[in-house]
Enzyme design. Structure first.
Site, short mmCIF file in Angstrom:
data_model
loop_
_atom_site.label_atom_id
_atom_site.label_comp_id
_atom_site.label_asym_id
_atom_site.label_seq_id
_atom_site.Cartn_x
_atom_site.Cartn_y
_atom_site.Cartn_z
N ARG A 168 0.81 -1.22 0.00
CA ARG A 168 0.00 0.00 0.00
C ARG A 168 0.84 1.27 0.00
NH1 ARG A 168 -2.13 -3.80 -1.17
NH2 ARG A 168 -4.04 -4.74 -0.34
N SER A 218 -11.29 -0.56 2.41
CA SER A 218 -10.63 -0.89 3.67
C SER A 218 -10.02 0.36 4.28
CB SER A 218 -9.54 -1.94 3.44
OG SER A 218 -10.10 -3.16 3.00
N GLU A 288 -5.14 2.98 5.58
CA GLU A 288 -4.88 2.90 4.14
C GLU A 288 -5.28 4.19 3.47
OE1 GLU A 288 -6.36 -0.17 1.71
OE2 GLU A 288 -5.48 -1.81 2.84
#
Length: 294
Positions: A168, A218, A288
Site C-alpha cells: 500500500r 478498507s 490505508e
C-alpha cells in the site's frame, strides 16, 4: 492562472469535494479542474502559478477529504483520461480508467493476472499511487512501465524499476509527479477462466462488503500476519458510531456513512478504533486512506 477562455475542460470554483469522493464527506476546494484530455491537462498545468498546490484524484475511493477543504487546485481524472487499449502485447490504461474496467478488458483479451483489479473500487491512477491490491494480487506486480506528468505539464515515461512498491505504498523517483497511465504486462490465458474468476470475486465482494453505503474501502492496513477486520471485530467495535459515520456491521474494516457524516466523524472513529485495538492487542493499526485538506 490560465485564462478560463482557453480551457477545454471544466473549471469549478469553491467546489464541494463531497461529490468527488466515495465517503461523500469533506469541504470545498478553491478550484476543481476536470481536463478534456491529456493535451488540455498539460496546457492547464503549464499555465498554473508554480506555487499553486495541486492534488490529483480519481474516484476518491481511498480518500478522506477534511471538512476545512483544500487550498489550490484539485484535478479530477475520472471521466477525463479514459484510454484503454492493447499496445503490442501490453495493455495500456489511462489513470482515469477504473481498475474494474481494466480487469474485464484484460479478460476479454485472454490475459490473466489482472482479475484482482475487479475488486478495487478506484481508478488506475489511485491503484498505482498506493499499490492497491486484494485477493493476493497487487497493482505493481503487473506494471511494465508508467506515464507521469509533472507540475510543468511535462510527460515522463518511466520503467517499473524506477519505483519502489511495497504494501500500500509507492516511492516516486521524483517529487511533484502524478500518474497519467500505465502499461500492464500479463500472461496469456483463457478468457472464460478469467471472466469466471472476476465473476466469483465480485460475488464475494458483494456478499462481504457494505457496498450499499458510502465508504472508502478498507480503512486500515492489515498488520503483518493478521487482519485489521479481525482485530476490530474482536474488540467488539462493529456498529460503533459517531455522528453519521459507523464501523460497518458487515465488514469491520469498513467505516460507512450512514447519513450526514462529516470527515470529523470518520476521523474520530478511526482514532477510537486505533486506540481500542492498541489497548487490547498492542497493535498499532495504520490507515490505508489518504487524508487531504485542512
Amino acid at each position: 492562472m490560465i485564462a478560463q477562455s482557453k480551457l477545454q475542460g471544466t473549471l469549478l470554483l469553491n467546489e464541494s469535494l463531497a461529490r468527488y469522493n466515495s465517503w461523500r464527506v469533506g469541504g470545498k476546494a478553491d478550484r476543481v479542474y476536470i481536463p478534456a484530455g491529456l493535451q488540455d491537462l498539460q496546457d492547464f498545468l503549464q499555465d498554473l502559478d508554480g506555487n499553486e498546490p495541486v492534488n490529483f484524484i480519481g474516484l476518491g475511493s481511498n480518500l478522506l477529504v477534511r471538512d476545512g477543504g483544500v487550498r489550490g487546485t484539485v484535478i479530477v481524472m475520472h471521466n477525463a483520461l479514459n484510454t484503454l487499449e492493447m499496445q503490442g502485447d501490453l495493455i495500456y490504461a489511462d489513470a482515469g480508467v477504473t481498475s474494474a474496467k481494466v480487469a474485464k478488458f484484460s479478460a476479454k483479451q485472454s490475459k490473466r493476472g489482472a482479475e484482482f483489479l475487479a475488486g478495487i473500487p478506484g481508478t488506475v491512477g489511485g491503484a498505482l499511487a498506493m499499490n492497491a491490491g486484494c485477493h493476493g494480487g497487487e497493482t505493481w506486480d503487473i506494471v511494465n512501465k508508467v506515464l507521469t506528468i509533472d507540475t510543468h505539464g511535462k510527460l515522463h515515461e518511466r520503467s517499473r524499476d524506477e519505483f519502489v512498491a511495497t504494501y500500500r505504498h509507492v516511492e516516486m523517483p521524483a517529487k511533484n509527479e502524478w500518474f497519467i497511465g500505465a502499461w500492464f504486462q500479463l500472461a496469456n490465458g483463457s478468457a472464460a477462466e478469467a471472466e469466471l474468476t472476476i465473476k466469483n470475486l465480485l460475488a464475494k465482494r458483494l456478499a462481504t462488503q457494505p457496498l450499499n453505503l458510502p465508504n472508502a474501502g478498507s480503512t486500515f492496513r492489515n498488520p503483518e500476519g493478521d487482519y485489521a477486520a479481525r482485530l476490530i471485530e474482536e474488540t467488539r467495535l462493529k456498529g460503533y458510531a459517531i455522528g453519521g459515520a459507523s464501523v460497518s456491521e458487515k465488514h469491520a474494516n469498513f467505516i460507512v456513512n450512514i447519513g450526514g457524516a462529516t470527515a470529523l466523524d470518520v476521523q474520530s472513529i478511526i482514532r477510537h478504533v486505533q486506540a481500542q485495538v492498541k489497548a487490547r492487542f498492542g497493535v498499532a493499526l495504520e490507515t490505508e486512506v489518504r487524508l487531504l485538506g485542512r
